[in-house]
Design an enzyme around this catalytic site. Structure first.
Site, mmCIF file in Angstrom:
data_model
loop_
_atom_site.group_PDB
_atom_site.id
_atom_site.type_symbol
_atom_site.label_atom_id
_atom_site.label_comp_id
_atom_site.label_asym_id
_atom_site.label_seq_id
_atom_site.Cartn_x
_atom_site.Cartn_y
_atom_site.Cartn_z
ATOM 1 N N ASP A 1 12.578 7.481 -35.218
ATOM 2 C CA ASP A 1 12.900 8.824 -34.890
ATOM 3 C C ASP A 1 14.512 9.116 -35.066
ATOM 4 O O ASP A 1 15.144 8.428 -35.008
ATOM 5 C CB ASP A 1 12.136 9.373 -33.598
ATOM 6 C CG ASP A 1 12.438 8.292 -32.453
ATOM 7 O OD1 ASP A 1 13.315 7.487 -32.593
ATOM 8 O OD2 ASP A 1 11.396 8.499 -31.597
ATOM 9 N N ASP B 1 5.607 9.400 -20.327
ATOM 10 C CA ASP B 1 4.189 10.418 -20.723
ATOM 11 C C ASP B 1 3.340 9.864 -21.867
ATOM 12 O O ASP B 1 2.580 10.119 -22.086
ATOM 13 C CB ASP B 1 4.767 11.785 -21.241
ATOM 14 C CG ASP B 1 5.712 11.640 -22.550
ATOM 15 O OD1 ASP B 1 5.730 10.655 -23.103
ATOM 16 O OD2 ASP B 1 6.100 12.792 -23.118
ATOM 17 N N HIS C 1 4.203 8.686 -24.926
ATOM 18 C CA HIS C 1 4.766 8.707 -26.289
ATOM 19 C C HIS C 1 5.051 7.427 -26.989
ATOM 20 O O HIS C 1 5.562 6.525 -26.377
ATOM 21 C CB HIS C 1 5.643 9.797 -26.537
ATOM 22 C CG HIS C 1 7.030 9.430 -26.058
ATOM 23 N ND1 HIS C 1 7.945 10.298 -25.532
ATOM 24 C CD2 HIS C 1 7.795 8.295 -26.098
ATOM 25 C CE1 HIS C 1 9.303 9.731 -25.229
ATOM 26 N NE2 HIS C 1 8.946 8.678 -25.571
ATOM 27 N N GLU D 1 4.423 13.094 -28.679
ATOM 28 C CA GLU D 1 4.442 13.567 -27.350
ATOM 29 C C GLU D 1 2.930 13.775 -27.322
ATOM 30 O O GLU D 1 1.862 13.840 -28.164
ATOM 31 C CB GLU D 1 5.153 14.761 -27.243
ATOM 32 C CG GLU D 1 6.640 14.742 -27.120
ATOM 33 C CD GLU D 1 7.218 13.764 -26.110
ATOM 34 O OE1 GLU D 1 6.782 12.898 -25.264
ATOM 35 O OE2 GLU D 1 8.307 14.087 -25.604
HETATM 36 P P1 PGA Z 1 13.045 3.656 -23.342
HETATM 37 O O1 PGA Z 1 12.309 4.883 -24.009
HETATM 38 O O2 PGA Z 1 12.947 2.487 -24.031
HETATM 39 O O3 PGA Z 1 14.551 4.345 -23.030
HETATM 40 O O4 PGA Z 1 12.505 3.719 -21.666
HETATM 41 C C1 PGA Z 1 11.096 4.462 -24.635
HETATM 42 C C2 PGA Z 1 10.606 5.532 -25.196
HETATM 43 O O5 PGA Z 1 10.836 6.709 -24.909
HETATM 44 O O6 PGA Z 1 9.832 5.399 -26.319
#
Ligand code: PGA
Length: 261
Positions: free
Chosen positions: A67, A136, A138, A143
């Protein structure tokens, strides 16, 4: 779905890095799916070590990021293009241009998304995709409520994700872009091996719902239940909500040596 519970994020990172190294040795022109965020940083450090100490080469490999933010200045240090350059691409021997991120600066974002899907397909698809998971649920920036068949497209981040990511923007949530381009869940599911990593207690709820809950677009990572080769590597804290944790530990402890993740 295989769940591997490790003692520490470092042990989990080594396991994922070893799987990537094994892939690259068998298939030097492998296509890697690269994630950003805090979770995969240990994997990248382990790969750099393998590159420096054992000559692991990325010279023929290619990579695709999951992304990219929309609307950051082109040279912003938190754009995922810059993050990947800093954390992995510039530390090993990838060929120039071998690692792509979705073009979050394109004047036509929809066309950029289509172009990204085509580039992945033209590369032959992703062999191994590293994934983190949001609090959450994702994956990528898909999302809750994302279609489980979604392609690369523009998404709007939840407030929860923008709060989570404010730490990369000096704690200023207002500085976290609202929009992103992300590989879709359909895109991610086309990779041949998915390796999802999660560390820490704040991921325990999402991990439990992903592994043991229903497949459900409100928990996007649960789509991994539909994938023929998905490996979930979690530390003890992130595994805390798993009802079948003892079984997953038993399975891994009794795994034949010849069988990688
Ligand atoms: P993080 O984020 O590795 O910084 O915990 C994970 C994500 O949002 O997919």
């Amino acid at each position: 779905m295989e769940v591997v519970i490790v003692d520490s994020p470092a042990a989990g990172a080594d396991l994922a890095a070893d799987a990537i190294a094994q892939l690259l040795r068998a298939k030097p022109a492998a296509v890697l799916g690269l994630a950003t965020g805090s979770t995969p940083l240990g994997v990248y450090d382990a790969l750099v070590k393998l590159h420096e100490q054992e000559g692991l080469s990325f010279a023929q490999a290619r990579g695709f990021a999951l992304d990219e933010y929309v609307g950051l200045p082109a040279d912003h240090p938190e754009s995922y293009r810059e993050v990947l350059q800093r954390e992995i691409v510039g530390r090993v021997d990838f060929a120039p241009g071998a690692v792509r991120t979705p073009d979050g600066w394109a004047s036509d974002l929809s066309a950029a998304c289509l172009d990204y899907e085509e580039a992945i397909a033209e590369a032959g698809g992703v062999d191994l995709q590293i994934l983190g998971i949001g609090t959450d649920g994702h994956i990528g920036f898909n999302e809750p409520s994302s279609s489980l068949a979604s392609p690369t497209r523009v998404k709007t981040l939840t407030v929860e994700t923008r709060e989570d990511n404010a730490r990369f923007f000096d704690g200023d949530m207002a500085a976290v872009p609202k929009h992103v381009l992300t590989q879709g869940i359909g895109t991610i599911l086309r990779a041949r091996h998915l390796v999802l990593l999660a560390w820490g207690a704040n991921k325990a709820e999402a991990v439990a719902a992903t592994v043991e809950g229903p497949v459900n677009s409100m928990m996007p990572a649960s789509a991994l239940q539909l994938h023929p080769h998905a490996t979930i590597i979690v530390d003890d804290a992130a595994a805390a909500g798993l009802a079948q944790a003892d079984y997953y530990r038993y399975v891994f402890a009794n795994k034949p040596d010849w069988q990688g993740i």
